[in-house]
Scaffold this motif. Structure first.
Motif, PDB file in Angstrom:
ATOM      1  N   ARG A 226      18.153  36.410  79.437  1.00 28.59           N
ATOM      2  CA  ARG A 226      17.659  36.806  78.130  1.00 28.59           C
ATOM      3  C   ARG A 226      17.696  35.617  77.168  1.00 28.59           C
ATOM      4  N   ASP A 227      16.656  35.555  76.333  1.00 26.95           N
ATOM      5  CA  ASP A 227      16.577  34.517  75.299  1.00 26.95           C
ATOM      6  C   ASP A 227      17.124  35.127  74.007  1.00 26.95           C
ATOM      7  N   PHE A 228      18.430  35.063  73.825  1.00 23.55           N
ATOM      8  CA  PHE A 228      19.088  35.671  72.665  1.00 23.55           C
ATOM      9  C   PHE A 228      18.867  34.807  71.432  1.00 23.55           C
ATOM     10  N   THR A 229      18.424  35.451  70.351  1.00 23.96           N
ATOM     11  CA  THR A 229      18.095  34.715  69.129  1.00 23.96           C
ATOM     12  C   THR A 229      18.922  35.241  67.964  1.00 23.96           C
ATOM     13  N   TYR A 230      19.682  34.352  67.330  1.00 22.71           N
ATOM     14  CA  TYR A 230      20.566  34.764  66.234  1.00 22.71           C
ATOM     15  C   TYR A 230      19.751  35.122  64.995  1.00 22.71           C
ATOM     16  N   ILE A 231      20.197  36.118  64.278  1.00 25.90           N
ATOM     17  CA  ILE A 231      19.459  36.677  63.147  1.00 25.90           C
ATOM     18  C   ILE A 231      19.094  35.615  62.107  1.00 25.90           C
ATOM     19  N   ASP A 232      19.981  34.694  61.786  1.00 27.38           N
ATOM     20  CA  ASP A 232      19.674  33.687  60.767  1.00 27.38           C
ATOM     21  C   ASP A 232      18.490  32.803  61.179  1.00 27.38           C
ATOM     22  N   ASP A 233      18.358  32.548  62.484  1.00 29.37           N
ATOM     23  CA  ASP A 233      17.231  31.753  62.971  1.00 29.37           C
ATOM     24  C   ASP A 233      15.923  32.527  62.821  1.00 29.37           C
ATOM     25  N   ILE A 234      15.975  33.812  63.086  1.00 26.90           N
ATOM     26  CA  ILE A 234      14.789  34.653  62.895  1.00 26.90           C
ATOM     27  C   ILE A 234      14.344  34.620  61.436  1.00 26.90           C
ATOM     28  N   ILE A 235      15.298  34.792  60.531  1.00 26.25           N
ATOM     29  CA  ILE A 235      14.971  34.826  59.104  1.00 26.25           C
ATOM     30  C   ILE A 235      14.419  33.485  58.640  1.00 26.25           C
ATOM     31  N   GLU A 236      15.008  32.396  59.078  1.00 26.12           N
ATOM     32  CA  GLU A 236      14.516  31.076  58.690  1.00 26.12           C
ATOM     33  C   GLU A 236      13.081  30.881  59.168  1.00 26.12           C
ATOM     34  N   GLY A 237      12.793  31.315  60.377  1.00 29.85           N
ATOM     35  CA  GLY A 237      11.431  31.206  60.891  1.00 29.85           C
ATOM     36  C   GLY A 237      10.431  31.968  60.033  1.00 29.85           C
ATOM     37  N   ILE A 238      10.801  33.192  59.632  1.00 33.81           N
ATOM     38  CA  ILE A 238       9.902  33.990  58.791  1.00 33.81           C
ATOM     39  C   ILE A 238       9.708  33.325  57.429  1.00 33.81           C
ATOM     40  N   ILE A 314       3.953  24.372  63.567  1.00 28.68           N
ATOM     41  CA  ILE A 314       3.496  24.883  62.271  1.00 28.68           C
ATOM     42  C   ILE A 314       4.535  24.679  61.176  1.00 28.68           C
ATOM     43  N   THR A 315       5.804  24.867  61.509  1.00 29.73           N
ATOM     44  CA  THR A 315       6.855  24.887  60.489  1.00 29.73           C
ATOM     45  C   THR A 315       7.831  23.725  60.558  1.00 29.73           C
ATOM     46  N   GLY A 316       7.909  23.062  61.695  1.00 27.49           N
ATOM     47  CA  GLY A 316       8.944  22.040  61.874  1.00 27.49           C
ATOM     48  C   GLY A 316      10.303  22.633  62.201  1.00 27.49           C
ATOM     49  N   PHE A 317      10.339  23.957  62.420  1.00 28.97           N
ATOM     50  CA  PHE A 317      11.613  24.651  62.649  1.00 28.97           C
ATOM     51  C   PHE A 317      11.698  25.177  64.075  1.00 28.97           C
ATOM     52  N   LYS A 318      12.905  25.081  64.644  1.00 31.88           N
ATOM     53  CA  LYS A 318      13.203  25.710  65.928  1.00 31.88           C
ATOM     54  C   LYS A 318      14.557  26.398  65.838  1.00 31.88           C
TER      55      LYS A 318
END
Length: 341
Positions: A226-238, A314-318
């Motif tokens: 599973r590719d687990f993604t922490y909530i703060d990373d999701i929010i930063e991406g949005i 697009i964002t420079g963020f990962k």
């Protein structure tokens, strides 16, 4: 109510996991947010209410209890507010529950999503961001999953509704020039998360003195990934995407779909042992889950693995939060919230 003069951001599913964290981040940066949610009882409503309580501390937050399947109410909300951006996160979630209660998925994920598209058509917005899911990749064998991969063979009703969302959004974007971005989320976790997710359920089972069920047949060599993604990373991406709406180009609709995941899949058993270690740290004692191994559940997929190149371009963020850090924050919250010490 008179139409508001200042720009608002609409967040649907504002009492949900991702929706509440996003709303909080927006409010902390001075944005005005209208949050809607139907507060259904798919999981503990008290958790949703506690998330909302945090948001209501902000004077720029307006909450309305609304079911997105009710088109008339949605239309009236759009009529009353000048939404610059809509972030549509409300949905009936969960792969396994879609087998038990398919009606909920048709009502929320199809009819509700259609209503959001209709309101954005009638009251144009600068950007519609909506939640898709990594589940659309089904049993895709090629990794990492890329947005250009064929996703025409869903293995659950939930996945089928999310793929349908992408198709509907593309059609509306093409016909009505609605700038739209679909986000395929990869196993989002963290404090105040969804109790129906495996990591949360493992915690509940442990503190109830029950064994945890692991759906991998006990096959550690060919374990689930599973590719687990922490909530703060999701929010930063949005947040990074809010003002980076797609544009119409040579007749192509201003619509795109992006993965948002950690790009570092790990074995399910590694995830479980890390969760045990984090709880041991939070409780200051060594703990170990009692485990039972069972066959993989219908609708589950063996691997999720996101390519995040498009998001980064697009964002420079990962997303970068390691699983050890993210799970420690979850277990610290869980122990405090449920008073386990």
């Amino acid at each position: 109510m008179n139409k508001q003069q200042n720009d608002f951001i609409l967040v649907t599913g504002a009492a949900g996991f991702i929706g509440s964290f996003l709303s909080k981040r927006l409010l902390e940066t001075g944005k005005k947010v209208v949050g809607i949610d139907n507060l259904n009882d798919y999981y503990d409503v008290n958790l949703k209410l506690d998330r909302l309580q945090e948001l209501k501390k902000h004077k720029n937050f307006v909450f309305q209890e609304v079911d997105i399947a009710d088109k008339d109410i949605l239309m009236s909300i759009f009529q009353n507010y000048n939404f610059s951006v809509v972030v549509h996160l409300a949905a009936q979630a969960g792969v396994r529950y879609s087998i038990e209660n398919p009606d909920a998925y048709i009502s929320s994920n199809l009819i509700g999503f259609y209503n959001i598209l209709e309101t954005c058509r009638r009251y144009p917005v600068k950007h519609l961001i909506y939640a898709s899911s990594s589940s659309v990749y089904g049993n895709n064998q090629k990794t990492p999953f890329k947005e250009t991969d064929k996703v025409d063979s869903p293995v659950s009703l939930y996945a089928a509704t999310k793929k349908s969302n992408e198709l509907l959004a593309h059609a509306y974007s093409h016909l009505y020039k609605i700038p739209a971005t679909g986000l395929r989320f990869f196993t989002v976790y963290g404090p105040m998360g969804r109790p129906d997710m495996a990591y949360f359920g493992f915690a509940d089972k442990y503190f109830s003195g029950k064994s945890i069920s692991i759906y991998n047949n006990g096959d550690f060599e060919n374990d689930l990934y599973r590719d687990f993604t922490y909530i703060d990373d999701i929010i930063e991406g949005i947040i990074q995407l809010l003002r980076k709406q797609p544009i119409e180009n040579k007749g192509q609709a201003p619509h795109r779909v992006l993965n948002i995941g950690n790009n570092q899949p790990i074995k399910l058993m590694k995830f479980i042992t890390t969760l045990e270690e984090c709880f041991s740290q939070s409780l200051n004692k060594v703990i170990e889950f009692d485990k039972s191994f069972e066959p993989i559940k219908p609708g589950d997929v063996p691997t999720t693995y996101a390519s995040t190149d498009e998001l980064h371009q697009i964002t420079g963020f990962k997303p970068t939060t390691p699983i050890e850090e993210g799970l420690q924050k979850f277990t610290d919250w869980y122990v405090k919230y449920y008073q386990k010490v």
